[in-house]
Write an enzyme that holds these catalytic residues in place. Structure first.
Site, short mmCIF file in Angstrom:
data_model
loop_
_atom_site.label_atom_id
_atom_site.label_comp_id
_atom_site.label_asym_id
_atom_site.label_seq_id
_atom_site.Cartn_x
_atom_site.Cartn_y
_atom_site.Cartn_z
N GLY A 138 -18.83 68.83 101.48
CA GLY A 138 -18.61 67.42 101.83
C GLY A 138 -18.04 67.27 103.22
O GLY A 138 -17.06 66.55 103.43
N VAL A 187 -23.76 69.78 95.53
CA VAL A 187 -22.73 70.74 95.11
C VAL A 187 -22.60 70.88 93.60
O VAL A 187 -22.05 71.86 93.10
CB VAL A 187 -21.33 70.40 95.71
CG1 VAL A 187 -21.31 70.60 97.21
CG2 VAL A 187 -20.88 69.01 95.32
N ASN A 206 -14.14 70.23 98.86
CA ASN A 206 -13.73 68.87 99.20
C ASN A 206 -14.67 67.79 98.66
O ASN A 206 -14.23 66.68 98.38
CB ASN A 206 -13.62 68.75 100.73
CG ASN A 206 -13.62 67.31 101.20
OD1 ASN A 206 -12.59 66.63 101.13
ND2 ASN A 206 -14.78 66.82 101.65
N SER A 245 -6.34 65.10 93.80
CA SER A 245 -5.91 63.71 94.06
C SER A 245 -4.62 63.48 93.30
O SER A 245 -4.41 64.07 92.22
CB SER A 245 -6.96 62.72 93.57
OG SER A 245 -6.42 61.40 93.55
N TYR A 293 -12.86 60.14 87.02
CA TYR A 293 -12.34 60.73 88.26
C TYR A 293 -11.01 61.45 88.00
O TYR A 293 -10.79 62.58 88.46
CB TYR A 293 -12.15 59.60 89.28
CG TYR A 293 -11.72 60.04 90.65
CD1 TYR A 293 -12.63 60.59 91.55
CD2 TYR A 293 -10.40 59.89 91.07
CE1 TYR A 293 -12.23 60.98 92.82
CE2 TYR A 293 -9.99 60.27 92.34
CZ TYR A 293 -10.91 60.82 93.21
OH TYR A 293 -10.51 61.22 94.47
N VAL A 294 -10.12 60.81 87.23
CA VAL A 294 -8.82 61.41 86.92
C VAL A 294 -9.02 62.71 86.15
O VAL A 294 -8.38 63.73 86.44
CB VAL A 294 -7.93 60.42 86.13
CG1 VAL A 294 -6.70 61.13 85.58
CG2 VAL A 294 -7.53 59.25 87.01
N LYS A 316 -10.16 65.43 88.49
CA LYS A 316 -9.12 65.92 89.41
C LYS A 316 -8.03 66.69 88.67
O LYS A 316 -7.49 67.67 89.20
CB LYS A 316 -8.53 64.76 90.22
CG LYS A 316 -9.53 64.11 91.17
CD LYS A 316 -10.10 65.10 92.17
CE LYS A 316 -11.01 64.46 93.20
NZ LYS A 316 -11.56 65.44 94.14
P1 NAP Z 1 -16.20 60.34 101.36
O1 NAP Z 1 -15.75 59.75 102.65
O2 NAP Z 1 -16.93 59.48 100.38
O3 NAP Z 1 -17.06 61.65 101.68
C1 NAP Z 1 -17.55 62.42 100.63
C2 NAP Z 1 -18.22 63.66 101.17
O4 NAP Z 1 -18.69 64.44 100.05
C3 NAP Z 1 -19.46 63.37 102.00
O5 NAP Z 1 -19.54 64.33 103.03
C4 NAP Z 1 -20.60 63.54 101.01
O6 NAP Z 1 -21.84 63.90 101.63
C5 NAP Z 1 -20.08 64.68 100.16
N1 NAP Z 1 -20.67 64.73 98.82
C6 NAP Z 1 -20.48 63.84 97.80
N2 NAP Z 1 -21.18 64.23 96.72
C7 NAP Z 1 -21.82 65.37 97.07
C8 NAP Z 1 -22.71 66.25 96.38
N3 NAP Z 1 -23.10 66.02 95.11
N4 NAP Z 1 -23.19 67.33 97.05
C9 NAP Z 1 -22.83 67.58 98.34
N5 NAP Z 1 -21.98 66.80 99.03
C10 NAP Z 1 -21.50 65.69 98.40
O7 NAP Z 1 -14.95 60.91 100.54
P2 NAP Z 1 -13.44 61.24 100.99
O8 NAP Z 1 -12.63 60.04 100.77
O9 NAP Z 1 -13.44 61.92 102.32
O10 NAP Z 1 -13.03 62.27 99.84
C11 NAP Z 1 -13.08 63.68 100.03
C12 NAP Z 1 -12.36 64.34 98.86
O11 NAP Z 1 -11.01 63.87 98.82
C13 NAP Z 1 -12.96 64.00 97.50
O12 NAP Z 1 -12.89 65.12 96.66
C14 NAP Z 1 -12.05 62.89 97.00
O13 NAP Z 1 -12.07 62.83 95.59
C15 NAP Z 1 -10.71 63.35 97.53
N6 NAP Z 1 -9.73 62.29 97.65
C16 NAP Z 1 -9.94 61.21 98.43
C17 NAP Z 1 -8.97 60.21 98.50
C18 NAP Z 1 -9.11 58.99 99.35
O14 NAP Z 1 -8.25 58.10 99.27
N7 NAP Z 1 -10.13 58.87 100.18
C19 NAP Z 1 -7.78 60.35 97.76
C20 NAP Z 1 -7.60 61.46 96.97
C21 NAP Z 1 -8.57 62.44 96.93
P3 NAP Z 1 -22.89 62.76 102.20
O15 NAP Z 1 -22.27 62.21 103.45
O16 NAP Z 1 -24.13 63.51 102.48
O17 NAP Z 1 -22.99 61.75 101.10
#
Ligand code: NAP
Length: 252
Positions: free
Chosen positions: A11, A69, A95, A147, A160-161, A164
């Protein structure tokens, strides 16, 4: 002292993953760590191209692989190809993740399965694919992005919970399995970070969330990426099985 490391980041095209790719590549500047990075993405080809163009740190190689993934067979092929390009693998950052929020009464089976597969099964897939070479070289750093909701729960996010909380349990089990091989396994648990994932929230929702954050702001992707960079560095060599919360004090 600089040591040349090779990293795989899932990701890597957007949000936190993109900041992690940049952080690992940029560490070549400060003499702590030098990382060639292969990142995995799912759909956004332009984002992948953009990040390769953007990260032109001299001497750092960046490779992009398009793969789902959550797919076990694709993972085996992708990791094999990434290791071939990088010449090995020292660091894995799990990630990639998605949300499909709904109250359980309205949540479809597909939305449950998709989130578990993208967020948790992916961690199994990628970890399993890298540990053989890591065990052989007796070195590895695995960091899973969990998370805070995996620790405290959240209404409307049971899928989601659960994913994680599963990542947190998986992290601790792997830390115990791999510690004697000099492979550390840790998780970073972010609070609310400004990315596409949280851009879905309304301004009112963001305001309500911010009121519960002692530091008075949502996090930036770089806030998370810096902790990941630290966990990959020599300074963190004796840290394993830990869940590091990065949430501006929200869940203290
Ligand atoms: P994001 O901006 O939505 O980016 C998600 C990334 O994951 C993108 O690069 C996407 O690729 C890739 N992805 C999603 N599904 C995929 C799959 N099936 N196969 C390959 N790649 C995939 O998300 P983010 O907010 O940066 O979150 C990143 C991580 O942090 C996640 O695990 C999320 O649960 C965790 N997190 C986020 C937050 C928050 O507040 N943002 C809080 C806690 C935890 P494409 O661009 O090609 O779609």
């Amino acid at each position: 002292m600089t040591s040349n490391k090779r990293a795989i980041v899932t990701g890597g095209t957007r949000g936190i993953g993109r900041a992690i790719v940049k952080e690992l590549a940029a560490r070549s500047c400060c003499g702590v760590l030098f990382s060639d990075v292969a990142f995995i993405y799912n759909s956004c080809d332009e984002c992948a191209e953009e990040i390769i163009q953007e990260i032109s740190v001299s001497g750092t190689q960046i490779y992009a692989f398009k793969a789902d993934v959550s797919n076990y067979e694709q993972t085996e092929d992708t990791v094999k190809a990434a290791i071939e390009k990088l010449g090995g693998v020292d660091i894995l950052i799990n990630n990639a993740g998605i949300t499909r929020d709904n109250l359980l009464l309205r949540m479809s089976e597909n939305d449950f399965d998709d989130v578990i597969n993208a967020n948790l099964k992916s961690v199994f897939n990628y970890t399993k694919a890298v540990i053989r070479p890591m065990i052989k070289q007796r070195y590895g750093r695995i960091i899973n992005i969990a998370s805070v909701v995996g620790l405290i729960g959240n209404a409307g996010q049971s899928n989601y919970v659960a994913s994680k909380a599963g990542v947190i349990g998986f992290t601790k089990a792997m830390a115990r399995e791999l510690a004697s091989r000099n492979i550390t396994v840790n998780a970073v648990a972010p609070g609310f970070i400004q990315t596409d994932m949280t851009n879905k929230l309304t301004d009112e929702q963001k305001q309500a969330i911010t009121q519960n954050i002692p530091m008075g702001r949502l996090g930036k992707p770089e806030d998370v990426a810096k902790v990941v960079g630290f966990l990959c560095s020599e300074e963190a060599d004796y840290i394993t099985g830990q869940i590091i919360v990065v949430d501006g004090g929200m869940t203290m």
